[in-house]
Scaffold this motif. Structure first.
Motif, PDB file in Angstrom:
ATOM      1  N   TRP A  59       0.847  -1.190   0.000  1.00 47.86           N
ATOM      2  CA  TRP A  59       0.000   0.000   0.000  1.00 47.86           C
ATOM      3  C   TRP A  59       0.884   1.243   0.000  1.00 47.86           C
ATOM      4  O   TRP A  59       2.046   1.198   0.395  1.00 47.86           O
ATOM      5  CB  TRP A  59      -0.951   0.024   1.205  1.00 47.86           C
ATOM      6  N   THR A  60       0.326   2.337  -0.492  1.00 45.79           N
ATOM      7  CA  THR A  60       0.987   3.637  -0.438  1.00 45.79           C
ATOM      8  C   THR A  60      -0.043   4.691  -0.098  1.00 45.79           C
ATOM      9  O   THR A  60      -1.238   4.536  -0.389  1.00 45.79           O
ATOM     10  CB  THR A  60       1.660   4.016  -1.779  1.00 45.79           C
ATOM     11  N   ASP A  61       0.422   5.762   0.530  1.00 42.11           N
ATOM     12  CA  ASP A  61      -0.418   6.921   0.842  1.00 42.11           C
ATOM     13  C   ASP A  61       0.511   8.123   0.874  1.00 42.11           C
ATOM     14  O   ASP A  61       1.145   8.388   1.888  1.00 42.11           O
ATOM     15  CB  ASP A  61      -1.113   6.720   2.189  1.00 42.11           C
ATOM     16  N   GLY A  62       0.635   8.806  -0.259  1.00 37.85           N
ATOM     17  CA  GLY A  62       1.615   9.884  -0.372  1.00 37.85           C
ATOM     18  C   GLY A  62       3.012   9.283  -0.332  1.00 37.85           C
ATOM     19  O   GLY A  62       3.331   8.388  -1.106  1.00 37.85           O
ATOM     20  N   ASN A  63       3.827   9.740   0.636  1.00 31.15           N
ATOM     21  CA  ASN A  63       5.171   9.172   0.747  1.00 31.15           C
ATOM     22  C   ASN A  63       5.226   8.013   1.749  1.00 31.15           C
ATOM     23  O   ASN A  63       6.278   7.433   1.971  1.00 31.15           O
ATOM     24  CB  ASN A  63       6.192  10.249   1.119  1.00 31.15           C
TER      25      ASN A  63
END
Length: 90
Positions: free
Chosen positions: A76-80
């Motif tokens: 998963w990713t969320d921004g950096n």
């Protein structure tokens, strides 16, 4: 049924170690990804990239403090911010 006597069964998950430290991951092409690890367990890690986070489903490699090398997949990713699941097959 008397709900006051009901106690839910806890869902146990592996204890994570908070670790705010600089850490170098490498992508599948061998390029360094500088990150700050937020927490880590034997199953994976959560980190903040100092630049751009790796893409979901990207393969990364981590060099652990004890000298071992583990491969993982960005889940998963969320921004950096991003999370990696380690390949724990023996």
């Amino acid at each position: 049924m008397d709900k006051s006597r009901f106690k839910p069964t806890p869902i146990l998950r592996e204890r994570r170690r908070n670790k705010c430290a600089r850490f170098a991951l490498t992508n599948a092409r061998g390029e360094a990804i500088e990150v700050m690890v937020r927490d880590i367990s034997s199953k994976g890690l959560s980190a903040a990239a100092l630049g751009q986070a790796p893409a979901p489903n990207e393969v990364v490699r981590a060099h652990l403090e004890d000298g071992r090398e583990v491969w993982g997949l960005v889940r998963w990713t969320d921004g950096n911010l991003f999370g990696v699941e380690f390949d724990t097959r023996a």
